[in-house]
Each structure stands twice: as C-alpha cells, then as structure tokens.
Design a protein around this motif. Structure first.
Motif, PDB file in Angstrom:
ATOM      1  N   ARG A 171       0.967  -1.257  -0.060  1.00 23.71           N
ATOM      2  CA  ARG A 171      -0.147   0.044  -0.064  1.00 23.71           C
ATOM      3  C   ARG A 171       0.767   1.250  -0.157  1.00 23.71           C
ATOM      4  O   ARG A 171       0.392   2.051  -0.772  1.00 23.71           O
ATOM      5  CB  ARG A 171      -0.801   0.064   1.112  1.00 23.71           C
ATOM      6  CG  ARG A 171      -1.618   1.158   1.280  1.00 23.71           C
ATOM      7  CD  ARG A 171      -2.786   1.106   2.749  1.00 23.71           C
ATOM      8  NE  ARG A 171      -2.158   0.986   4.020  1.00 23.71           N
ATOM      9  CZ  ARG A 171      -1.144   1.560   4.684  1.00 23.71           C
ATOM     10  NH1 ARG A 171      -1.257   2.869   4.298  1.00 23.71           N
ATOM     11  NH2 ARG A 171      -0.816   1.110   5.795  1.00 23.71           N
ATOM     12  N   ARG A 174       2.415   1.808  -3.363  1.00 22.85           N
ATOM     13  CA  ARG A 174       1.231   2.051  -4.554  1.00 22.85           C
ATOM     14  C   ARG A 174       1.006   3.557  -4.207  1.00 22.85           C
ATOM     15  O   ARG A 174       0.801   4.379  -5.148  1.00 22.85           O
ATOM     16  CB  ARG A 174       0.268   1.112  -4.050  1.00 22.85           C
ATOM     17  CG  ARG A 174      -0.942   1.269  -5.486  1.00 22.85           C
ATOM     18  CD  ARG A 174      -1.787   0.252  -5.241  1.00 22.85           C
ATOM     19  NE  ARG A 174      -2.790   0.432  -6.393  1.00 22.85           N
ATOM     20  CZ  ARG A 174      -3.696   0.790  -6.573  1.00 22.85           C
ATOM     21  NH1 ARG A 174      -4.380   1.564  -5.353  1.00 22.85           N
ATOM     22  NH2 ARG A 174      -4.792   0.952  -7.349  1.00 22.85           N
ATOM     23  N   GLU A 175       1.095   4.006  -2.964  1.00 25.01           N
ATOM     24  CA  GLU A 175       0.564   5.272  -2.706  1.00 25.01           C
ATOM     25  C   GLU A 175       1.661   6.484  -3.026  1.00 25.01           C
ATOM     26  O   GLU A 175       1.374   7.301  -3.699  1.00 25.01           O
ATOM     27  CB  GLU A 175       0.190   5.321  -1.256  1.00 25.01           C
ATOM     28  CG  GLU A 175      -1.023   4.916  -0.593  1.00 25.01           C
ATOM     29  CD  GLU A 175      -1.264   5.153   0.753  1.00 25.01           C
ATOM     30  OE1 GLU A 175      -0.428   5.274   1.486  1.00 25.01           O
ATOM     31  OE2 GLU A 175      -2.400   4.407   0.939  1.00 25.01           O
ATOM     32  N   ARG A 178       1.618   7.001  -6.947  1.00 26.09           N
ATOM     33  CA  ARG A 178       0.572   7.811  -7.135  1.00 26.09           C
ATOM     34  C   ARG A 178       0.785   9.187  -7.025  1.00 26.09           C
ATOM     35  O   ARG A 178       0.424   9.928  -7.740  1.00 26.09           O
ATOM     36  CB  ARG A 178      -0.975   7.157  -6.578  1.00 26.09           C
ATOM     37  CG  ARG A 178      -1.334   5.916  -6.860  1.00 26.09           C
ATOM     38  CD  ARG A 178      -2.556   5.259  -6.228  1.00 26.09           C
ATOM     39  NE  ARG A 178      -3.762   5.929  -6.799  1.00 26.09           N
ATOM     40  CZ  ARG A 178      -4.968   5.550  -6.556  1.00 26.09           C
ATOM     41  NH1 ARG A 178      -4.897   4.662  -5.624  1.00 26.09           N
ATOM     42  NH2 ARG A 178      -5.924   6.182  -7.161  1.00 26.09           N
ATOM     43  N   GLU A 282      -3.232  -3.367  -9.260  1.00 27.99           N
ATOM     44  CA  GLU A 282      -4.098  -3.897  -8.339  1.00 27.99           C
ATOM     45  C   GLU A 282      -4.066  -3.236  -6.909  1.00 27.99           C
ATOM     46  O   GLU A 282      -3.265  -2.681  -6.505  1.00 27.99           O
ATOM     47  CB  GLU A 282      -3.676  -5.401  -7.920  1.00 27.99           C
ATOM     48  CG  GLU A 282      -3.728  -6.555  -8.891  1.00 27.99           C
ATOM     49  CD  GLU A 282      -3.180  -7.692  -8.355  1.00 27.99           C
ATOM     50  OE1 GLU A 282      -3.892  -9.029  -8.588  1.00 27.99           O
ATOM     51  OE2 GLU A 282      -2.019  -7.887  -7.677  1.00 27.99           O
ATOM     52  N   SER A 283      -5.511  -3.251  -6.409  1.00 29.69           N
ATOM     53  CA  SER A 283      -5.426  -2.309  -5.189  1.00 29.69           C
ATOM     54  C   SER A 283      -4.702  -3.260  -4.029  1.00 29.69           C
ATOM     55  O   SER A 283      -4.546  -4.547  -4.167  1.00 29.69           O
ATOM     56  CB  SER A 283      -6.988  -2.372  -4.593  1.00 29.69           C
ATOM     57  OG  SER A 283      -7.499  -3.620  -4.278  1.00 29.69           O
ATOM     58  N   PRO A 284      -4.292  -2.653  -2.983  1.00 28.91           N
ATOM     59  CA  PRO A 284      -3.722  -3.302  -1.782  1.00 28.91           C
ATOM     60  C   PRO A 284      -4.494  -4.811  -1.464  1.00 28.91           C
ATOM     61  O   PRO A 284      -3.904  -5.834  -1.184  1.00 28.91           O
ATOM     62  CB  PRO A 284      -3.776  -2.300  -0.581  1.00 28.91           C
ATOM     63  CG  PRO A 284      -3.511  -1.223  -1.402  1.00 28.91           C
ATOM     64  CD  PRO A 284      -4.403  -1.246  -2.539  1.00 28.91           C
ATOM     65  N   GLU A 286      -6.366  -6.225  -3.472  1.00 30.41           N
ATOM     66  CA  GLU A 286      -6.639  -7.395  -4.507  1.00 30.41           C
ATOM     67  C   GLU A 286      -5.074  -8.281  -4.520  1.00 30.41           C
ATOM     68  O   GLU A 286      -5.038  -9.284  -4.869  1.00 30.41           O
ATOM     69  CB  GLU A 286      -6.765  -6.807  -5.755  1.00 30.41           C
ATOM     70  CG  GLU A 286      -8.102  -6.389  -5.867  1.00 30.41           C
ATOM     71  CD  GLU A 286      -8.377  -5.376  -7.174  1.00 30.41           C
ATOM     72  OE1 GLU A 286      -9.448  -5.271  -7.595  1.00 30.41           O
ATOM     73  OE2 GLU A 286      -7.187  -4.547  -7.710  1.00 30.41           O
TER      74      GLU A 286
END
Length: 316
Positions: A171, A174-175, A178, A282-284, A286
């Motif tokens: 997470r 990924r953050e 973004r 994928e989201s965290p 997923e």
C-alpha cells in the motif's frame, strides 16, 4: 547467506535469523574497509542497512511503531555516514553512462570538468570519513543493534502478522507511486524509489511464499527501482555541479548539458511510470488476495510433491 525466510511455522525466528546475518555481514565489510576496496565495501554495507530497514518494517506489531522507528533511524544514520563518499562514486558512474549514451567517441570539455569535480568530491569525502571516525561509530552501533535483535520477542509472529505487514508495504509503495505520478518532483520521486526498494526487499525476503509469483514480481520491482535510482543519480549529479560554478561555469555549454540530463530523466521516468502502471495495477486488497491464492496453491503443490516422493521410495 541468503536474504530469504521460511514462510511457514516460526516466521519470527526466521526474521530474527536474517537480521542477525545482515548485521554480521555489514560488520565484516566495515571491519575490512581499510584492506578491501572502499567502493564495493561501502556499497554492500549500505545495501545491508537498507535490507535491515525493510525487514524492521515487517515488525510493527511485535516491536511497536516507536521501536520500528528507532531501529530504522539507526540504520538510516549508519548509511548516511558513508553517503557522501557513495554519492561521489555513484555520480562518476552516472556521468560516464550519460556520456556514453550521447557521445560516441570524444567527450566534450564539460564532461571532463565534471569528472574533476567528482574526483575532488570523492577525495574530500574519504578524508572526512577518516577524520571523523564514522566507521568506528557505526561498528559500535552495530554491535548494540545485534544484541537488540537477539532480544526481539517474535515467538508469536506468524503468517497473520506477516500478511498484514506485506499489505502495508504494498500500500505504501502504491501510494508513493500515485503521489509521484500526480506531482513528479524530486522529493516525491525519492519517496517512491525508497518505498519501491522496501517492497522489493519484502518480496525477496518472502520468496518461499510462492516462488514463481514472487520472483516475477521481484524482477519487475528491481527494474523499476533501477529506473528510479538512475533518475535520482541524475538529480544529485545536477545539484552537485550547480554547487561548483567555478569548475562548471554557467553559460550555453552548461545549459546544454543540463538539458541533456533532463532529456535522459524524461526517458527514465516515462519507462518507470509505464512499468509502475502494471506493477501497481491491483489495489492493496486485491494484491494480498492474489498472494493468498498463490500461497495456497504453492502449499498444495508441495504437499502433493511430498506424497509422490513418499510413493517413489516405498518398497515394491
């Protein structure tokens, strides 16, 4: 020695084992600094510190947020003792790579001038490191860190705790991607690079969860980290040369050189963002669900393989 753990049973003990091995390896490198090549020894020691920082991130539940933060600060500061020397060494390689990309044969005067600046920086960094005794201080700190790691209470650390930590690491990476995508400034890019490297170490450490899946993901994260690392080195190189106006004076030549740096950065960041769009698709939630599935599949295949092996050794 391998930066990998067994991801079943006593996972806490495995993390403790790897932490001890990483600290011991850093100690050996720093103790041999005067006898071995400083370039490689410092690079490898700093890599061990980064691996330890990533490993400690997985221990938020047993150590607590303050305990994790304190350990990370120690390893960050240990690496910074050698950062100036490492930066000068890395920038020399960055400059040469840049020159090879844009100039087939003869190097222009500004590249030669930049080489001199980097050589002076490396000599100055070596003198400062020897004068300030930073290496001895880090070695003292590592001895204490090794005792602390041996005292970690990780008996109850199992898959549930590791799963939560991996979810958090993905997470955060990924953050950071973004954020950098929306505002690609050096600070955001640096944070993204750091979080990506942390996730790479987590994935490498947990290779045995689902070897094929983790190996493929680690390969993508490694390439992504190289793109971001090369971009970071170019930023540091430009900043360094701007601090030496006497050796690299302002003018059309320097402006053209910095445009070349900017052009190469565009290439690297385009490649990084393209790859990240696939890595962090994928989201965290997923991601962790996919990891659960791969883990279960791998465990079932291992059990099946064991049953087949038992049949093969049974007496006829």
């Amino acid at each position: 020695m391998s930066y990998r753990i067994k991801t079943h049973g006593r996972i806490g003990a495995e993390l403790q084992r790897v932490a001890d091995e990483e600290i011991a390896a850093a100690q050996v490198l720093l103790q041999s600094l005067d006898r071995a090549g400083a370039t490689e020894a410092i690079h490898d020691a700093r890599k061990h510190f980064k691996k330890l920082r990533a490993l400690v991130q997985l221990l938020r539940e047993p150590l607590g947020a303050k305990g994790v933060h304190a350990e990370q600060i120690f390893y960050r500061d240990a690496g910074r003792e050698f950062q100036r020397l490492r930066d000068a060494q890395a920038q020399t390689a960055t400059l040469e790579t840049l020159a090879e990309r844009f100039f087939e044969t003869k190097r222009p005067p500004i590249v030669i001038a930049a080489r001199r600046v980097l050589a002076m920086e490396e000599q100055r960094a070596r003198r400062m490191l020897a004068k300030e005794g930073g290496c001895d201080a880090v070695l003292d700190g590592l001895r204490a860190a090794r005792l602390r790691a041996a005292d970690w209470k990780l008996d109850d650390y199992r898959w549930k705790e590791l799963r939560t930590a991996l979810h958090r690491g993905y997470r955060r990476a990924r953050e950071a991607w973004r954020h950098a995508r929306d505002e690609p400034k050096p600070r955001a890019l640096h944070d993204w690079r750091r979080r990506t490297k942390d996730l790479l170490y987590h994935v490498s450490l947990c290779h045995s969860l689902a070897p094929d899946f983790m190996e493929e993901l680690a390969g993508e994260l490694e390439v992504l980290g190289e793109f971001l690392g090369d971009d970071h080195d170019l930023v540091v190189l430009r900043d360094l040369l701007e601090r030496h106006p006497r050796d690299v004076p302002a003018g059309d030549t320097r402006a053209a050189f910095f445009e070349m740096v900017a052009l190469r950065r565009e290439e690297l960041l385009d490649a990084a963002f393209d790859l990240a769009g696939r890595v962090f698709l994928e989201s965290p939630g997923e991601f962790i669900e996919a990891l659960d599935e791969r883990r279960d599949e791998h465990r079932q295949r291992r059990k099946k393989a064991q049953r087949i092996a038992e049949r093969l050794v049974m007496p006829v």
